[in-house]
Design an enzyme around this catalytic site. Structure first.
Site, PDB file in Angstrom:
ATOM      1  N   CYS A 193     -52.291 -22.667 143.781  1.00 27.93           N
ATOM      2  CA  CYS A 193     -52.855 -21.848 144.862  1.00 27.93           C
ATOM      3  C   CYS A 193     -51.913 -21.719 146.052  1.00 27.93           C
ATOM      4  CB  CYS A 193     -54.195 -22.415 145.312  1.00 27.93           C
ATOM      5  SG  CYS A 193     -55.430 -22.470 143.997  1.00 27.93           S
TER       6      CYS A 193
ATOM      7  N   HIS B  50     -55.661 -19.112 152.218  1.00 26.14           N
ATOM      8  CA  HIS B  50     -56.000 -19.089 150.794  1.00 26.14           C
ATOM      9  C   HIS B  50     -57.515 -18.992 150.681  1.00 26.14           C
ATOM     10  CE1 HIS B  50     -56.569 -20.053 146.671  1.00 26.14           C
ATOM     11  NE2 HIS B  50     -56.903 -21.314 146.868  1.00 26.14           N
TER      12      HIS B  50
ATOM     13  N   ASN C  28     -61.773 -17.195 144.107  1.00 23.05           N
ATOM     14  CA  ASN C  28     -60.483 -17.863 144.263  1.00 23.05           C
ATOM     15  C   ASN C  28     -59.508 -17.275 143.244  1.00 23.05           C
ATOM     16  OD1 ASN C  28     -58.274 -19.605 144.290  1.00 23.05           O
ATOM     17  ND2 ASN C  28     -59.505 -21.464 144.392  1.00 23.05           N
TER      18      ASN C  28
END
Length: 323
Positions: free
Chosen positions: A114, A250, A280
């Site tokens: 990520c 993020h 996500n």
């Protein structure tokens, strides 16, 4: 004078298939309300059968090139941040290079889960600052739907697929925080925490594997480390949180986003949030949010933006840039 990596264009791509939370209710002990309350996610996009990470990355790349008015042949370098490349090798980046018609320069992947896009931006900035490249395309792209355990309600409802791209160009600045471009970066990792977020398979274990996560542990590390890396980046550039126009974090979980903003002393009115629509998307989440934020009229030229991310590894970091 200081050479800066300045944003010249951006773009994104999301697969056509949209999956609402309610669709999981038929196969999992979960509800739309449960997912929203714990993550802020309402829907996500999943890649079509046969659609790959490099394909989505190339679509985002073309959108960014069109936004800047550039041709692929103008590029010196191409970096793809991904943990879900099409093949073990060659890199997704070289596949994108071929697909968009980039016939010179070099292309490579960055894998920091990520945090991948932050790592890729830092690498692109270093290439430009050192004079090795003047025009760099940085892409975050993922097909996390291919590594989900569809029986695990704590993880499979959280992730989505997509791609975002940013074009960076070398420009001369005065060397102050008023310059456009990347003003500071901060990268970190700590492999001692690898067991709280990982995929239980890979090439040397001869299996694809599924994503595994200890949610509470990830949350605890995320809020603390994201605030710390953002503050470190601001300090390096000689600015404070009060100077920030936008935080583009993020997009993992709305509670992490809110917790980090609170630690930085910033209101949510200064945070670009897309997690509700995308879920996500790992390394794709920041470039997606940047592109959507710009498209929605939130991000404007001259805005001071801090991006921060944390992912498996653990790996985390932040980038400060003036749009």
């Amino acid at each position: 004078m200081t050479t800066r990596a300045v944003v010249a264009g951006c773009g994104h791509y999301l697969p056509e298939k949209v999956v609402e939370n309610a669709e999981f209710e038929a196969t999992l002990d979960t509800t739309d309300e449960w997912i929203r309350a714990r993550s802020g996610i309402e829907r996500r996009h999943f890649a079509a059968e046969g659609q790959t990470t490099s394909n989505m990355a190339a679509r985002a790349a073309r959108a960014a090139l069109a936004d800047a008015g550039w041709e692929a042949t103008d590029l010196d370098a191409l970096i793809v941040a991904t943990s879900t490349a099409d093949l073990t090798f060659p890199s997704a980046a070289t596949m994108v290079q071929a697909e968009i018609g980039m016939t010179k320069g070099f292309a490579f992947d960055v894998q920091a889960v990520c945090a991948g896009f932050v790592y890729a931006l830092a690498n692109a900035n270093a290439l430009i600052a050192s004079g090795q490249a003047r025009k760099v395309l940085v892409i975050g792209a993922e097909t996390f739907s291919r590594i989900m355990d569809w029986s695990d309600r704590s993880t499979c409802v959280l992730f989505g697929d997509g791609a975002g791209a940013l074009l960076l160009e070398a420009q001369e600045g005065a060397g102050t925080s008023d310059d456009r471009g990347i003003l500071g970066t901060d990268l970190n990792s700590d492999g001692r925490h690898r067991d709280i977020l990982y995929v239980d398979g890979g090439v040397s274990t001869q299996s694809t594997g599924h994503l595994r996560m200890k949610g509470r542990e990830v949350f605890r590390h995320a809020v603390e480390k994201l605030a710390e890396t953002a503050e470190a980046t601001l300090e390096k550039a000689g600015v404070t949180a009060d100077d920030i126009d936008w935080v583009v974090p993020h997009q993992a979980n709305i509670r992490i986003i809110q917790g980090t903003a609170k630690k930085l002393g910033l209101g949510m009115d200064r945070v670009v949030v897309t997690v509700q629509d995308h879920g996500n998307t790992s390394a794709a989440s920041i470039p997606l949010a940047l592109s959507v934020g710009r498209e929605n009229g939130q991000i404007k030229q001259g805005d001071l933006i801090v991006t921060e991310a944390i992912g498996g590894g653990l790996a985390w970091g932040a980038v400060l840039l003036r749009w």
